[in-house]
Write a protein that holds these residues in place. Sequence first.
Motif, short mmCIF file in Angstrom:
data_model
loop_
_atom_site.label_atom_id
_atom_site.label_comp_id
_atom_site.label_asym_id
_atom_site.label_seq_id
_atom_site.Cartn_x
_atom_site.Cartn_y
_atom_site.Cartn_z
N UNK A 1 -6.70 16.06 -5.85
CA UNK A 1 -5.49 16.23 -5.81
C UNK A 1 -5.16 16.99 -4.56
N UNK A 2 -6.04 18.17 -4.52
CA UNK A 2 -5.75 19.15 -3.42
C UNK A 2 -6.26 18.50 -2.10
N UNK A 3 -7.25 17.67 -2.05
CA UNK A 3 -7.74 16.83 -0.69
C UNK A 3 -6.25 15.99 -0.47
N UNK A 4 -6.05 15.25 -1.40
CA UNK A 4 -5.01 14.25 -1.07
C UNK A 4 -3.93 14.80 -0.50
N UNK A 5 -3.21 16.12 -0.90
CA UNK A 5 -2.18 16.90 -0.54
C UNK A 5 -2.46 17.11 0.99
N UNK A 6 -3.68 17.67 1.01
CA UNK A 6 -4.23 17.91 2.81
C UNK A 6 -4.13 16.62 3.61
N UNK A 7 -4.30 15.47 3.06
CA UNK A 7 -4.05 14.17 3.74
C UNK A 7 -2.72 13.64 3.74
N UNK A 8 -1.67 14.36 3.40
CA UNK A 8 -0.33 13.87 3.18
C UNK A 8 -0.01 13.07 2.15
N UNK A 9 -0.72 12.87 1.05
CA UNK A 9 -0.74 11.95 -0.19
C UNK A 9 -0.34 12.99 -1.50
N UNK A 10 0.58 12.32 -2.14
CA UNK A 10 0.79 13.11 -3.39
C UNK A 10 0.35 12.03 -4.74
N UNK A 11 -0.26 12.91 -5.50
CA UNK A 11 -0.92 12.25 -6.97
C UNK A 11 -0.97 13.28 -7.90
N UNK A 12 -0.75 12.85 -9.13
CA UNK A 12 -1.24 13.55 -10.30
C UNK A 12 -1.96 12.83 -11.07
N UNK A 13 -3.03 13.45 -11.49
CA UNK A 13 -4.18 12.61 -12.46
C UNK A 13 -4.24 13.44 -13.72
N UNK A 14 -4.22 12.40 -14.84
CA UNK A 14 -4.41 12.91 -16.18
C UNK A 14 -5.67 12.38 -16.54
N UNK A 15 -6.48 13.07 -17.31
CA UNK A 15 -7.62 12.57 -18.05
C UNK A 15 -7.20 11.84 -19.41
N UNK B 1 0.83 -1.28 0.07
CA UNK B 1 -0.22 -0.10 -0.01
C UNK B 1 0.79 1.32 -0.11
N UNK B 2 2.06 1.31 0.75
CA UNK B 2 2.84 2.49 0.73
C UNK B 2 3.50 2.50 -0.21
N UNK B 3 3.90 1.84 -1.10
CA UNK B 3 4.80 1.72 -2.35
C UNK B 3 4.23 2.58 -3.39
N UNK B 4 5.05 3.53 -4.09
CA UNK B 4 4.53 4.41 -5.15
C UNK B 4 4.01 3.61 -6.18
N UNK B 5 2.76 3.78 -6.83
CA UNK B 5 2.53 3.20 -7.74
C UNK B 5 1.96 4.06 -8.98
N UNK B 6 1.80 3.58 -10.10
CA UNK B 6 1.42 4.25 -11.42
C UNK B 6 0.42 3.54 -11.97
N UNK B 7 -0.71 4.03 -12.17
CA UNK B 7 -1.84 3.39 -12.92
C UNK B 7 -2.14 4.19 -14.03
N UNK B 8 -2.26 3.15 -15.26
CA UNK B 8 -2.69 3.81 -16.41
C UNK B 8 -3.71 3.32 -17.43
N UNK B 9 -4.45 2.39 -16.62
CA UNK B 9 -5.62 2.04 -17.10
C UNK B 9 -6.79 1.92 -16.03
N UNK B 10 -7.70 2.86 -15.91
CA UNK B 10 -8.59 2.78 -15.04
C UNK B 10 -9.77 3.58 -15.48
N UNK B 11 -11.05 3.30 -15.34
CA UNK B 11 -11.94 3.83 -15.88
C UNK B 11 -13.08 4.66 -14.73
N UNK C 1 -1.90 4.84 -2.47
CA UNK C 1 -0.36 4.81 -2.83
C UNK C 1 -0.06 5.10 -4.29
N UNK C 2 -0.94 5.51 -4.87
CA UNK C 2 -0.80 5.98 -6.57
C UNK C 2 -0.31 7.31 -6.57
N UNK C 3 0.79 7.41 -7.17
CA UNK C 3 1.42 8.95 -7.46
C UNK C 3 1.05 9.54 -8.62
N UNK C 4 0.56 8.51 -9.57
CA UNK C 4 0.43 9.19 -11.14
C UNK C 4 -0.61 8.27 -11.53
#
Length: 386
Positions: free
Chosen positions: A146-160, A23-33, A111-114
Motif C-alpha cells: 500500500x505504501x509503495x502504491x501511494x508513492x506511485x500515485x495509486x490508492x489501495x486498501x487491502x484486507x486479508x 484500467x483507470x476506473x476504480x475497481x473493487x476485488x473480493x475474490x483473489x488468491x 486501478x483496484x482501490x479496495x
Amino acid sequence: MTSETFSHTIPGQPSLPSPEQIRRAPKVLLHDHLDGGLRPATVVDLAAAIGYDKLPETDPEKLGVWFREAADSGSLERYLETFAHTCAVMQTREALFRVAAECAEDLAADGVVYAEVRYAPEQHLEAGLTLEQVVEAVNEGFREGERRARANGHRIRVGAMLTAMRHAARALEIAELTNNYRDSGVVGFDIAGAEAGFPPTRHLDAFEFLKRENNHFTIHAGEAFGLPSIWQALQWCGADRLGHGVRIIDDIEIAEDGTVKLGRLASYVRDKRIPLEMCPTSNLQTAAATSYEEHPIGLLRKLHFRATVNTDNRLMSGTSMSREFEHLVKAFGYTLDDMQWFTVNAMKSAFIPFDERLAMINDVIKPGYAELKSEWLFRQTTTGTA
C-alpha cells in the motif's frame, strides 16, 4: 418459483469504455488468491533462492505461459495442481512479505482501490513458520505494498482473508486465527479447495464459531459442484457471500418467449442480496462456463443479483481486473455505468465496517466514475466522437 419478462436484447450505448478507461476506473476485488497471483519472475527468483528445482520453466515469460496453459484444462482438480509450485516458494517470511507487497502494488497499478486477498496459512508452514508468523508476514507485506502504491500515485486498501482447506481438518483453528487478527488486517474467513466430496458441512464447527463471534466468512460454492453446495453454504453454514456461485444459473429457467423463472434457491439468493464472487476467466478454465458470452454473469446482472467481478487467480488465468472487465465489455456491451454497478455491488459486500464501505463508494468510486464519464462527454461534444 418467481417469473418475470426478460429480453435478450442488450441495450445500445453510444460508446463502450476503452482499455485505458477500464484500467483507470476504480475497481473493487473480493475474490483473489495470494498464491494464485505471483509475478512469474518472482516465482523464478524465490525458487532459485531456496533451491527449488521443480519448476517446469525458469524463464519468467515461458513460466507464465505454462501456468496459464496448465490451468486451462477444464478441470478444477487439475487447476488446483498448479498451486504446488507457488506454495513451494512461499514458505519463508521474506517470500510471503514480498509476494504480498507485490500483490498490493500490482492491483493498485490496475486501478483496484479496495481488495480482499485470501490465502491458506496452513499451506505455508513447511520451513518452520507458525500460523501467526505467516499472517503477520502477509499483513506487513500488504501494508508495504500500500505504501509503495501511494508513492506511485495509486490508492489501495487491502484486507486479508484467511482460508482453510476443505479437504483438511484445520478449519476451526484457522477460524480462531481469523478472529484473533480481525483488528490487525484480517477481514474474514473462507474455505477453498476441491468441492466434490468435501462439502462445507464438514466444517460446521468453524462456521458456528465465527457466527458466535459476529465475524465474516465466505465459502467457495457453486463452482465445480452445483446447487446443493450453494444450499449447504447458505442454509447449513450461514455464509455471508458465495465464492463463485456461478451454478446458481441451474435454478433459473428462460422460456422461448423470454420469460424467466427463478427457483426458490435463486430467488432466495437474489432477494437476500447474497453477493456472488464471480470470476469469469477462471470459470472458463474450470468448465464452470463455456464462454464469456454465455457466462451466467450476463443474465444475473440483468436480473439484478448482487453479482461482482473478480480475478480468482491472476497468474493461472493470465488476468487482471481490467482484463476481466474488457472481456465483459466485449461480450455484453457493458458501459462505465455497468462497471460502476458491479464495483458498487462489490464495495457494498466487502467485509469492512459499513461507514468505511460507504466512504469508499461516495469518496472514491463514484467520483472516479463521474470523472471518466465527464471526460467521455467532453470528447463527444468537442469532437463528435465517443
